[in-house]
Write a protein that holds these residues in place. Structure first.
Motif, PDB file in Angstrom:
ATOM      1  N   UNK A   1     -12.285  -0.309  -1.643  1.00 26.37           N
ATOM      2  CA  UNK A   1     -11.111  -0.496  -0.791  1.00 26.37           C
ATOM      3  C   UNK A   1     -10.785   0.788  -0.036  1.00 26.37           C
ATOM      4  N   UNK A   2     -10.732   0.657   1.292  1.00 27.01           N
ATOM      5  CA  UNK A   2     -10.406   1.805   2.142  1.00 27.01           C
ATOM      6  C   UNK A   2      -8.930   2.150   1.979  1.00 27.01           C
ATOM      7  N   UNK A   3      -8.636   3.450   2.122  1.00 28.42           N
ATOM      8  CA  UNK A   3      -7.270   3.937   1.949  1.00 28.42           C
ATOM      9  C   UNK A   3      -6.684   4.316   3.304  1.00 28.42           C
ATOM     10  N   UNK A   4      -5.421   3.932   3.519  1.00 30.53           N
ATOM     11  CA  UNK A   4      -4.743   4.273   4.765  1.00 30.53           C
ATOM     12  C   UNK A   4      -4.629   5.793   4.915  1.00 30.53           C
TER      13      UNK A   4
ATOM     14  N   UNK B   1       2.604 -15.910   1.596  1.00 27.35           N
ATOM     15  CA  UNK B   1       1.556 -15.610   2.576  1.00 27.35           C
ATOM     16  C   UNK B   1       2.053 -14.599   3.604  1.00 27.35           C
ATOM     17  N   UNK B   2       3.359 -14.562   3.850  1.00 26.98           N
ATOM     18  CA  UNK B   2       3.919 -13.598   4.801  1.00 26.98           C
ATOM     19  C   UNK B   2       4.692 -12.480   4.120  1.00 26.98           C
ATOM     20  N   UNK B   3       5.434 -12.804   3.072  1.00 28.07           N
ATOM     21  CA  UNK B   3       6.347 -11.833   2.483  1.00 28.07           C
ATOM     22  C   UNK B   3       5.654 -10.879   1.521  1.00 28.07           C
ATOM     23  N   UNK B   4       4.642 -11.365   0.807  1.00 26.24           N
ATOM     24  CA  UNK B   4       4.032 -10.566  -0.251  1.00 26.24           C
ATOM     25  C   UNK B   4       2.708  -9.945   0.174  1.00 26.24           C
ATOM     26  N   UNK B   5       1.762 -10.792   0.625  1.00 25.95           N
ATOM     27  CA  UNK B   5       0.415 -10.254   0.863  1.00 25.95           C
ATOM     28  C   UNK B   5      -0.108 -10.480   2.276  1.00 25.95           C
ATOM     29  N   UNK B   6       0.714 -10.976   3.190  1.00 26.31           N
ATOM     30  CA  UNK B   6       0.289 -11.096   4.587  1.00 26.31           C
ATOM     31  C   UNK B   6       0.368  -9.753   5.301  1.00 26.31           C
TER      32      UNK B   6
ATOM     33  N   UNK C   1      -6.579  -6.799   4.653  1.00 21.20           N
ATOM     34  CA  UNK C   1      -7.945  -7.283   4.418  1.00 21.20           C
ATOM     35  C   UNK C   1      -8.408  -6.956   3.014  1.00 21.20           C
ATOM     36  N   UNK C   2      -8.131  -5.727   2.552  1.00 22.61           N
ATOM     37  CA  UNK C   2      -8.564  -5.348   1.214  1.00 22.61           C
ATOM     38  C   UNK C   2      -7.708  -5.991   0.135  1.00 22.61           C
TER      39      UNK C   2
END
Length: 463
Positions: free
Chosen positions: A129-132, A244-249, A263-264
């Protein structure tokens, strides 16, 4: 509309994405069918725990959706209600660190080792997983524990740091008493929080159970099994649609507050669901091999599993012939499960071959919908309500991209969502469960309650 023109269940409950490749989920862009829309009791329960208090919203604007609108109004996480760690003067002690690995919100991760100075280890691998920019997430990190008698003690933490997304650094090992020991524990708690939210909470309970709920709703109409399963699916599709929008979107709390991208996050979710199979899983698979006196999770998990086995077994004993009489619906459910499954081929199939498989499926679904979700969800604020103790994302304050205002927004996002998710106590089993299920739980409460009070055990994944 006449009965002949009523929409088919498969049209009312459409999957999103590609069959066998994407998570087998209800399409969040579609309206929820009336059958699974939130009822007024759930709406009222959620509205009571929105910050600040608001009038009960319309059904389409269920309480949690308002949380993201409030973030800008909250100047600091410390004005929120106190959590477990803020009330523990020993929260940074090694003994508390060990206890939270046993009984905290990310349970069942301790693995036995052989031929080492330590006997148990918890390891997280973040290399994929890429890091910001400016984010701090180790490539790998593992906490090691020594078994002495019937107690575990912290031995060391080993981790590999990144420079940007370059993973070529040598491992660093810190032990109790080292100058960087407290930093190593903080780094571990942050990585653990990421895996708690993505794998233990969202993937293993919410999205894993949704694949069974979708197959059920698309096929089961008359089968007696509905009386057993449906109470444990209540609220699931609604909260997953919101999530889908509030937690992991793209704008969700996990991508926004952690150091990895949407994406990750989705990659982590799919990886976990792809290795879960109701045919082969049992809580003993992840239980400690040795007796540890304050290991409350394993005792509670095994007790509840055995209770659910009794509960389901009694239902099948009473109604097996009725279940068999509408077996075509179970075959349709099985076909949807297999057709949309992302389970790795080498791990078998989700096919329901016979009535014994259906019984296993029911035990698995009810256990995950009730006990496992209640444990991982209702313990979130215990750790996650204290940014000083456990942050979903760590950031290098010296990095050119670091913005204190953005960091503050990330922190309050974490605290608000963990408080809300931990506070909505809708549909407790000890109030709304069947008399048999309540009686079985009450009889074994001494095994369950040191880890999870019975009043925190809910029927379904509704939040």
């Amino acid at each position: 509309m006449t009965a002949s023109t009523q929409p088919l269940p498969k049209d009312l409950f459409p999957y999103i994405g590609k069959e066998g490749e994407d998570l087998p989920r209800f399409d969040p862009q579609k309206p929820l069918p009336p059958k699974v829309a939130p009822n007024p009791r759930l709406v009222a329960n959620m509205g009571l725990h929105t910050i600040p208090a608001k009038p009960v919203p319309p059904l389409a604007l269920l309480g949690i959706a308002g949380v993201t609108d409030i973030i800008q109004q909250m100047p600091t996480p410390n004005i929120m209600p106190a959590n477990l760690t803020r009330c523990r003067p020993d929260k940074f002690s090694d003994a508390f660190f060990v206890d939270r690995r046993l009984n905290g919100f990310n349970p069942g991760k301790l693995n036995r080792t052989i031929g080492q100075e330590w006997q148990y280890v918890v390891r997280y691998d973040c290399r994929k997983y890429a890091v910001d920019p400016g984010g701090i997430l180790p490539a790998t990190i593992e906490a090691r524990f020594v078994l002495r008698g019937h107690s575990l003690y912290a031995h060391s933490i080993q981790y590999v740091l990144r420079e940007g997304n370059n993973i070529s650094n040598a491992p660093i090992t810190n032990s109790p008493g080292d100058a960087d020991w407290e930093w190593a524990k903080r780094l571990f708690r942050s990585a653990e929080f990421l895996f708690q939210e993505t794998q233990a909470h969202l993937a293993r309970t919410h999205l894993n159970v949704e694949q069974y709920a979708m197959a059920y709703y698309r096929n089961v109409k008359n089968n007696k099994i509905a009386e057993l399963l449906e109470p444990h699916f209540e609220g699931l599709l609604n909260i997953n649609k919101l999530g889908a929008n509030i937690i992991f979107g793209d704008e969700g709390v996990i991508p926004q507050s952690s150091t990895i991208s949407t994406t990750d996050v989705e990659k982590l979710l799919k990886e976990e669901v792809s290795r879960l199979n109701y045919h082969t899983w049992h809580p003993r698979m992840q239980a400690l091999q040795d007796f540890v006196s304050n290991n409350h999770y394993d005792r509670a998990a095994i007790a509840v599993w055995e209770i659910v086995e009794q509960y389901v077994g009694k239902f099948f004993q009473d109604y097996e012939s009725a279940i068999r009489s509408d077996w075509a619906e179970i075959e349709g459910m099985s076909q949807d499960l297999v057709g949309h499954s992302i389970l790795k081929r080498e791990l078998g199939t989700l096919k329901i071959h016979n009535i014994n498989d259906l019984k296993k499926l029911c035990i698995y679904v009810i256990y995950h919908s009730s006990f496992l979700h209640s444990w991982t969800n209702y313990k979130q604020y215990e750790d996650g309500g204290d940014i000083e103790y456990a942050a979903l994302g760590l950031w290098d304050e010296k990095h050119p991209s670091f913005d204190p205002a953005v960091a503050a927004k990330r922190n309050i996002g974490q605290v608000l969502i963990t408080w809300t998710l931990s506070s909505v106590r809708y549909n407790p089993i000890m109030e709304n469960g069947s008399s048999l299920l309540k009686d079985l739980l009450w009889q074994r409460r001494d095994e369950i309650q040191p880890g999870l009070p019975l009043e925190m055990l809910m029927m379904s994944i509704h939040i």
